[in-house]
Scaffold this motif. Structure first.
Motif, short mmCIF file in Angstrom:
data_model
loop_
_atom_site.label_atom_id
_atom_site.label_comp_id
_atom_site.label_asym_id
_atom_site.label_seq_id
_atom_site.Cartn_x
_atom_site.Cartn_y
_atom_site.Cartn_z
N THR A 8 -2.20 -4.60 -5.90
CA THR A 8 -2.33 -5.19 -5.15
C THR A 8 -3.30 -6.19 -5.63
O THR A 8 -4.51 -5.76 -5.53
CB THR A 8 -1.43 -6.09 -4.53
N GLU A 9 -4.19 -7.06 -6.47
CA GLU A 9 -5.41 -7.23 -7.11
C GLU A 9 -5.01 -9.16 -6.74
O GLU A 9 -4.13 -9.64 -7.83
CB GLU A 9 -6.33 -7.44 -8.30
N VAL A 10 -6.22 -10.09 -6.78
CA VAL A 10 -6.52 -11.75 -7.61
C VAL A 10 -6.96 -11.47 -8.25
O VAL A 10 -8.10 -10.80 -8.00
CB VAL A 10 -6.31 -12.25 -6.53
N LEU A 11 -6.86 -11.96 -9.97
CA LEU A 11 -7.40 -11.85 -11.04
C LEU A 11 -8.16 -13.46 -10.67
O LEU A 11 -7.38 -14.53 -11.13
CB LEU A 11 -7.26 -11.18 -11.85
N GLN A 12 -9.43 -13.52 -11.09
CA GLN A 12 -9.90 -15.14 -10.92
C GLN A 12 -9.68 -15.54 -12.83
O GLN A 12 -10.93 -14.79 -13.02
CB GLN A 12 -10.65 -15.98 -10.29
N LEU A 32 -0.78 -11.03 0.66
CA LEU A 32 -1.45 -10.17 0.29
C LEU A 32 -1.19 -8.66 1.11
O LEU A 32 -0.36 -7.54 0.62
CB LEU A 32 -2.15 -10.09 -0.01
N PRO A 33 -1.31 -8.30 2.41
CA PRO A 33 -1.73 -7.63 3.04
C PRO A 33 -0.51 -7.51 3.45
O PRO A 33 0.63 -5.92 3.19
CB PRO A 33 -2.07 -7.53 4.75
N ASN A 34 1.08 -8.49 3.62
CA ASN A 34 2.02 -7.71 3.24
C ASN A 34 2.64 -7.78 2.19
O ASN A 34 4.10 -6.26 1.46
CB ASN A 34 2.95 -8.88 3.73
N THR A 35 2.68 -8.00 0.28
CA THR A 35 2.49 -7.15 -0.37
C THR A 35 2.06 -5.64 -0.43
O THR A 35 2.60 -5.13 -0.48
CB THR A 35 2.28 -8.18 -1.28
N ALA A 36 1.17 -6.15 -0.01
CA ALA A 36 0.17 -4.05 -0.10
C ALA A 36 1.21 -3.01 0.55
O ALA A 36 0.55 -1.65 0.23
CB ALA A 36 -1.37 -3.86 -0.07
N ALA A 37 1.90 -3.84 1.95
CA ALA A 37 2.54 -2.16 2.55
C ALA A 37 3.26 -2.35 2.12
O ALA A 37 4.40 -1.33 2.79
CB ALA A 37 2.45 -3.43 4.43
N VAL A 41 -1.47 -9.77 -9.88
CA VAL A 41 -1.18 -8.88 -10.44
C VAL A 41 -0.32 -6.94 -9.36
O VAL A 41 -1.71 -6.80 -8.54
CB VAL A 41 -2.11 -7.89 -11.16
N SER A 42 0.57 -6.75 -9.20
CA SER A 42 0.68 -5.68 -8.63
C SER A 42 1.57 -4.67 -9.44
O SER A 42 1.92 -5.48 -10.36
CB SER A 42 1.85 -6.31 -7.20
N ARG A 43 1.45 -3.53 -8.83
CA ARG A 43 1.64 -2.61 -9.71
C ARG A 43 2.62 -1.73 -8.52
O ARG A 43 2.77 -1.82 -7.75
CB ARG A 43 0.42 -1.18 -10.00
N TRP A 44 4.30 -1.17 -9.35
CA TRP A 44 5.15 -1.07 -8.39
C TRP A 44 5.67 0.64 -9.27
O TRP A 44 5.41 0.36 -10.18
CB TRP A 44 5.83 -1.41 -8.48
N ALA A 45 6.39 1.08 -8.14
CA ALA A 45 5.71 2.62 -8.18
C ALA A 45 7.73 3.20 -9.60
O ALA A 45 7.99 3.70 -9.90
CB ALA A 45 6.35 3.79 -6.70
#
Length: 97
Positions: free
Chosen positions: A38-42, A26-31, A53-57
């Motif tokens: 980017t978040e992981v929900l349980q 996930l650091p690769n996703t965030a970067a 969940v990831s948010r994109w511009a």
């Protein structure tokens, strides 16, 4: 307009390497260019169900990320922890309050 990507997976919540896999991937996703968060929900009722969940511009940024994840350079280690087929969905943000 922002875009949201969700990846729903089922895992063994007792897996010893669960956090190590997320810490690897996930650091690769965030970067990645265009990623805003980017978040992981349980699931509180079923801890084996997680949603990333990831948010994109922009939609183009999300599309570039998806293409990168499908390349050898973007390969994840999720296969090591998932116990069933993943499900992904993509949304545009209609309203924010």
């Amino acid at each position: 307009m922002s875009f949201i990507s969700t990846l729903e997976i089922t895992v063994d919540p007792a897996s010893a390497n669960l956090d190590a896999i997320f810490d690897h991937d996930l650091p690769n996703t965030a970067a990645f260019p265009g990623n805003q968060s980017t978040e992981v929900l349980q699931d509180t009722q079923d801890p084996s169900r997680l949603i990333v969940v990831s948010r994109w511009a922009t939609e183009a940024g999300l599309d570039a990320y998806i293409a990168w994840r499908q390349s050898p350079e973007g390969k994840t280690r999720l296969a090591e922890i998932i116990t069933g087929p993943p499900s992904s969905r993509h949304f545009s943000v209609r309203n924010t309050y």
